[in-house]
Scaffold this motif. Structure first.
Motif, PDB file in Angstrom:
ATOM      1  N   GLY A 262      44.655  33.724  47.111  1.00  0.00           N
ATOM      2  CA  GLY A 262      45.648  34.772  46.913  1.00  0.00           C
ATOM      3  C   GLY A 262      45.134  36.010  46.206  1.00  0.00           C
ATOM      4  O   GLY A 262      45.853  37.003  46.086  1.00  0.00           O
ATOM      5  N   VAL A 263      43.895  35.969  45.732  1.00  0.00           N
ATOM      6  CA  VAL A 263      43.316  37.118  45.038  1.00  0.00           C
ATOM      7  C   VAL A 263      43.072  38.256  46.029  1.00  0.00           C
ATOM      8  O   VAL A 263      42.535  38.041  47.116  1.00  0.00           O
ATOM      9  CB  VAL A 263      41.984  36.728  44.354  1.00  0.00           C
ATOM     10  N   VAL A 264      43.485  39.463  45.659  1.00  0.00           N
ATOM     11  CA  VAL A 264      43.260  40.633  46.511  1.00  0.00           C
ATOM     12  C   VAL A 264      42.083  41.429  45.959  1.00  0.00           C
ATOM     13  O   VAL A 264      41.819  41.413  44.750  1.00  0.00           O
ATOM     14  CB  VAL A 264      44.513  41.529  46.596  1.00  0.00           C
ATOM     15  N   PHE A 265      41.382  42.131  46.854  1.00  0.00           N
ATOM     16  CA  PHE A 265      40.188  42.850  46.411  1.00  0.00           C
ATOM     17  C   PHE A 265      39.928  44.079  47.275  1.00  0.00           C
ATOM     18  O   PHE A 265      40.361  44.164  48.420  1.00  0.00           O
ATOM     19  CB  PHE A 265      38.968  41.932  46.453  1.00  0.00           C
ATOM     20  N   GLN A 266      39.204  45.023  46.692  1.00  0.00           N
ATOM     21  CA  GLN A 266      38.715  46.186  47.415  1.00  0.00           C
ATOM     22  C   GLN A 266      37.317  46.489  46.904  1.00  0.00           C
ATOM     23  O   GLN A 266      37.106  46.726  45.720  1.00  0.00           O
ATOM     24  CB  GLN A 266      39.617  47.405  47.208  1.00  0.00           C
ATOM     25  N   GLN A 267      36.362  46.428  47.824  1.00  0.00           N
ATOM     26  CA  GLN A 267      34.981  46.715  47.478  1.00  0.00           C
ATOM     27  C   GLN A 267      34.729  48.225  47.534  1.00  0.00           C
ATOM     28  O   GLN A 267      35.269  48.929  48.382  1.00  0.00           O
ATOM     29  CB  GLN A 267      34.035  46.008  48.472  1.00  0.00           C
TER      30      GLN A 267
END
Length: 218
Positions: free
Chosen positions: A119-124
């Motif tokens: 469920g963790v959201v991310f943006q590189q």
């Protein structure tokens, strides 16, 4: 339409209270003019109060909608437009100019942004990553970069030891980030759900701690 309905209900309630007051005042035969004046003031005050409360509720609702719909538009290295939303957008929007500069431009592609199995959201970004436990705009998000990010991304087994069959980043044993990078006496540190990673600038040494135990870096 919903906000107008709320306003009408509150005003109607205020008016009903005032009318009840009028009824009680009508039971007395003394000082009719004074009673009429008092009731008129009560009606006016009640209506104004009801309208003020309704407007306040509407303003608050609009503010909440604005926060939930917060979006940030950025440009990727190839010129493509990238739209950040939710917790990621809120974090980027609140970042300092120095942090934004160090993050650089957002990356695109299937591995550059999204939601993990947990469920963790991310943006590189070119120089780091922003992660949060979920996409709710009120959920804290954090920036991880540099040598600390590299060590965090190393695939590790459940005990934290590097393993080709293990998982890295927020999917690994350290879990999701719980702080931005901090610095004290030349030592930079980022904390995670189940540990921390430090980097000492003078010695270029990285130390990874999982569940209170120092583990190999790579």
């Amino acid at each position: 339409m919903k906000h107008n309905s709320v306003t009408r209900r509150l005003v109607a309630t205020a008016a009903a209270v005032a009318i009840g007051t009028l009824g009680l005042a009508g039971c007395s035969n003394d000082d009719d003019n004074d009673n009429t004046s008092a009731v008129s003031s009560a009606v006016s005050g009640a209506v104004e109060s009801g309208t003020s409360k309704a407007e306040s509720a509407i303003s608050s609702a609009k503010s909440e909608v604005a926060d939930d719909d917060k979006k940030v538009e950025l440009t990727a290295p190839d010129g493509a437009k990238v739209t950040l939303s939710g917790s990621i957008a809120a974090k980027y929007d609140s970042a300092t100019e120095a942090q934004k500069a160090d993050l650089g431009k957002p990356l695109i592609g299937p591995e550059a942004a999204g939601e993990g199995e947990n469920g963790v959201v991310f943006q590189q970004f070119e120089g780091g990553v922003i992660t949060a436990k979920d996409d709710d705009a009120d959920t804290p998000a954090y920036i991880t970069w540099g040598k600390i990010r590299d060590a965090w991304n190393v695939p590790r087994n459940e005990e934290g030891a590097p393993s080709p069959d293990g998982k890295g980043g927020s999917q690994g044993p350290l879990g999701v980030a719980t702080s931005d990078e901090t610095e004290k006496d030349g030592v930079k540190e980022s904390t995670f759900e189940h540990g921390k990673i430090t980097w000492t600038e003078a010695t270029d040494k990285v130390e990874v701690t999982v569940d209170g135990k120092v583990v190999p870096t790579e």
